[in-house]
Design a protein around this motif. Structure first.
Motif, PDB file in Angstrom:
ATOM      1  N   VAL A 119       0.858  -1.185   0.000  1.00 28.72           N
ATOM      2  CA  VAL A 119       0.000   0.000   0.000  1.00 28.72           C
ATOM      3  C   VAL A 119       0.895   1.236   0.000  1.00 28.72           C
ATOM      4  O   VAL A 119       1.765   1.370   0.879  1.00 28.72           O
ATOM      5  N   PRO A 120       0.715   2.139  -0.964  1.00 38.38           N
ATOM      6  CA  PRO A 120       1.600   3.312  -1.044  1.00 38.38           C
ATOM      7  C   PRO A 120       1.597   4.168   0.222  1.00 38.38           C
ATOM      8  O   PRO A 120       2.650   4.577   0.711  1.00 38.38           O
ATOM      9  N   ASP A 121       0.402   4.445   0.765  1.00 41.79           N
ATOM     10  CA  ASP A 121       0.295   5.294   1.950  1.00 41.79           C
ATOM     11  C   ASP A 121      -0.722   4.681   2.909  1.00 41.79           C
ATOM     12  O   ASP A 121      -1.913   5.004   2.853  1.00 41.79           O
ATOM     13  N   ALA A 143      -3.226   6.910   4.646  1.00 40.92           N
ATOM     14  CA  ALA A 143      -4.190   7.653   3.814  1.00 40.92           C
ATOM     15  C   ALA A 143      -4.183   9.138   4.178  1.00 40.92           C
ATOM     16  O   ALA A 143      -5.228   9.763   4.395  1.00 40.92           O
ATOM     17  N   GLU A 155      -3.423  11.806   2.374  1.00 34.67           N
ATOM     18  CA  GLU A 155      -4.067  12.656   1.379  1.00 34.67           C
ATOM     19  C   GLU A 155      -5.190  11.941   0.625  1.00 34.67           C
ATOM     20  O   GLU A 155      -6.201  12.556   0.292  1.00 34.67           O
ATOM     21  N   THR A 156      -5.016  10.631   0.378  1.00 31.85           N
ATOM     22  CA  THR A 156      -5.941   9.898  -0.488  1.00 31.85           C
ATOM     23  C   THR A 156      -6.335   8.582   0.171  1.00 31.85           C
ATOM     24  O   THR A 156      -5.463   7.856   0.669  1.00 31.85           O
ATOM     25  N   ILE A 213      -6.978   4.771   0.731  1.00 31.78           N
ATOM     26  CA  ILE A 213      -6.151   3.703   0.162  1.00 31.78           C
ATOM     27  C   ILE A 213      -6.749   3.148  -1.115  1.00 31.78           C
ATOM     28  O   ILE A 213      -6.045   2.909  -2.104  1.00 31.78           O
ATOM     29  N   ARG A 214      -8.060   2.918  -1.146  1.00 30.79           N
ATOM     30  CA  ARG A 214      -8.686   2.291  -2.329  1.00 30.79           C
ATOM     31  C   ARG A 214      -8.594   3.166  -3.573  1.00 30.79           C
ATOM     32  O   ARG A 214      -8.832   2.695  -4.686  1.00 30.79           O
ATOM     33  N   GLN A 232      -5.735   5.009  -4.145  1.00 29.17           N
ATOM     34  CA  GLN A 232      -4.318   5.255  -4.406  1.00 29.17           C
ATOM     35  C   GLN A 232      -3.836   4.513  -5.654  1.00 29.17           C
ATOM     36  O   GLN A 232      -4.512   3.622  -6.170  1.00 29.17           O
ATOM     37  N   ASP A 233      -2.679   4.896  -6.130  1.00 27.62           N
ATOM     38  CA  ASP A 233      -2.125   4.355  -7.376  1.00 27.62           C
ATOM     39  C   ASP A 233      -1.351   3.067  -7.078  1.00 27.62           C
ATOM     40  O   ASP A 233      -0.292   3.091  -6.456  1.00 27.62           O
TER      41      ASP A 233
END
Length: 463
Positions: free
Chosen positions: A294-296, A299, A301-302, A304-305, A307-308
């Motif tokens: 998971v990038p962040d 969460a 800023e964004t 998780i679902r 995110q890129d």
């Protein structure tokens, strides 16, 4: 996609319990496939059966059960907590029963309270995360005869505590089903975390968010007892819906407090399947499942679902809810999917099995969509294994609300029906069931009615 089956497995379509069909009642389309021997294994004496007979209306208007079964109300919203900390909170949700000393049982129960809840969890020093939040857990201690010895706050100041799951070291991981940040709804801290709760000694675990396990709309968890990996479901309501996660702890199987050491959060990617609702055929299996970091996880800023996850994307599903471990696999539930909401297809419930050692995902149970909402067998939510074999499922849909069983022969039978009408005589309405679980000896089923918040203990001729 590859279709696989295990030796001795059963597949094909089945309907609600045959007695319903013989009486001319509408039936649901329920299909089963895959390793049902593993899916439905309970105790060594598990036999599986076609139910316990018709439900008998309860003269007290609380809980309808088959003949020979009895219930006891253990706790009800608004009554005083035995600890004197305040009234019993409302919105009873996920729950587990854990063994205690000298044959005692610890029930730990979620309260899915939002900021507007009428009966919030009382704040207690050392057990409160955010004083502005009204969710949390309460814990009941029962003696060997099932009598309530104690009832107290186990964690407070959390938000929208939906479900969770037990750990191998007999604590409870309670999950916040929200992504509200500090400043939203009056909250003073960010929410959307998992918290560990020790119902036998709540101050031992306190109110510490397990931030590395992700900030999202959590539903339930299951712990792999061999590797210590924690699997997590996300109950997101809007497209692109939720993800299925795994958390790799830095200190796997390390006991109480060990998850605070952190770890790595990953999301499941099924090759060629962006939306699990598109899979309609039971027995459909997918090899080569991968897990993407998971990038962040916070969460910041964004969500998780959103995110890129790279050019291959990630796999989503609507209403990911119940989750449990059995045998060598983890099972998780999609309660329903509606194309009108943006899902790829419609269904009234799916149960999926993931086999970590094979990296294989299989659809093993599918419900609907031609379900009669007044009969048991749609919109599965909390789910557990019955000691005598089979699944026990809490229904969370429209119409009548049941706890229903699913046998290895593909039969659905009603075990309980909520008789508490929270609507009117002309337009009746019943609250959902939640938190179904069994005592360690398998003799008692505990279950919550969400509204009005009621915790029942059900005994009878289990087999």
């Amino acid at each position: 996609m590859t279709s696989t089956s295990s030796p001795g497995s059963t597949s094909g379509s089945t309907t609600r319990r045959q007695v319903l069909a013989r009486t001319g009642a509408s039936v649901a389309s329920i299909a089963f496939a895959g390793a049902l021997t593993e899916l439905f294994t309970g105790t060594a004496a598990a036999r599986g059966h076609a139910g316990y007979g018709p439900l008998v209306p309860d003269p007290a208007g609380l809980l309808d059960l088959p003949r020979g079964f009895r219930y006891k109300v253990l706790s009800r919203e608004g009554e005083p907590l035995r600890s004197g900390e305040g009234p019993v909170p409302g919105n009873h949700d996920g729950m587990t029963a854990l063994p205690g000393r000298r044959g005692r049982i610890h029930l730990v129960r979620n309260h899915e309270n939002r900021a507007t809840a009428r009966l919030g969890v009382p704040t207690v020093a050392g057990l409160t995360y955010d004083p502005a939040a009204k969710g949390g857990c309460t814990a009941l201690e029962l003696d060997g005869r099932g009598s309530v010895l104690a009832e107290r706050v186990a964690i407070a100041g959390t938000a929208v505590n939906c479900a969770g799951g037990p750990t191998p070291w007999n604590t409870w991981l309670t999950c916040e089903e929200t992504e509200d940040k500090a400043g939203t709804n009056g909250y003073t801290k960010d929410h959307g975390f998992i918290f560990e709760v020790d119902p036998a000694a709540p101050h031992r675990t306190g109110a510490v968010p397990l931030t590395a396990m992700g900030r999202f709309q959590h539903e339930a968890i299951a712990v792999d007892p061999y590797s210590g990996i924690v699997y997590e479901t996300e109950d997101a309501f809007q497209r692109p819906f939720g993800l299925f996660y795994r958390f790799l702890p830095e200190k796997p199987l390390g006991g109480t407090g060990s998850l605070r050491a952190g770890g790595t959060l990953e999301a499941m990617r099924v090759p060629g399947v962006p939306d699990l609702s598109a899979i309609q055929e039971t027995g459909a299996s997918f090899d080569g499942v991968s897990w993407v970091p998971v990038p962040d996880p916070q969460a910041i800023e964004t969500p998780i679902r959103l995110q890129d996850f790279g050019p291959q994307g990630i796999t989503h599903a609507q209403k990911l809810e119940g989750c449990y471990w059995n045998g060598r696999s983890v099972y998780f539930v999609s309660s329903f999917a509606r194309s009108g909401d943006g899902s790829a297809a419609d269904h009234y419930g799916q149960v999926w099995r993931y086999e970590p050692h094979r990296r294989r995902l299989t659809l093993v149970v599918a419900f609907g969509p031609d379900t009669d909402l007044q009969l048991p067998g749609e919109s599965p939510d909390n789910i557990c294994l019955a000691p005598g074999g089979g699944l026990m499922v809490c229904e969370d849909g429209d119409g009548a609300q049941h706890v229903y069983g699913v046998t290895k022969r593909g039969e659905v039978y009603a075990l309980a029906r909520n008789a508490q009408n929270i609507g009117t005589a002309e337009a009746p309405e019943w609250g959902e069931f939640a938190g179904v679980t069994f005592s360690p000896d398998g003799d008692t089923m505990y279950v919550n009615c969400y509204t009005p918040g009621t915790t029942f203990a059900v005994t009878g001729p289990w087999c």
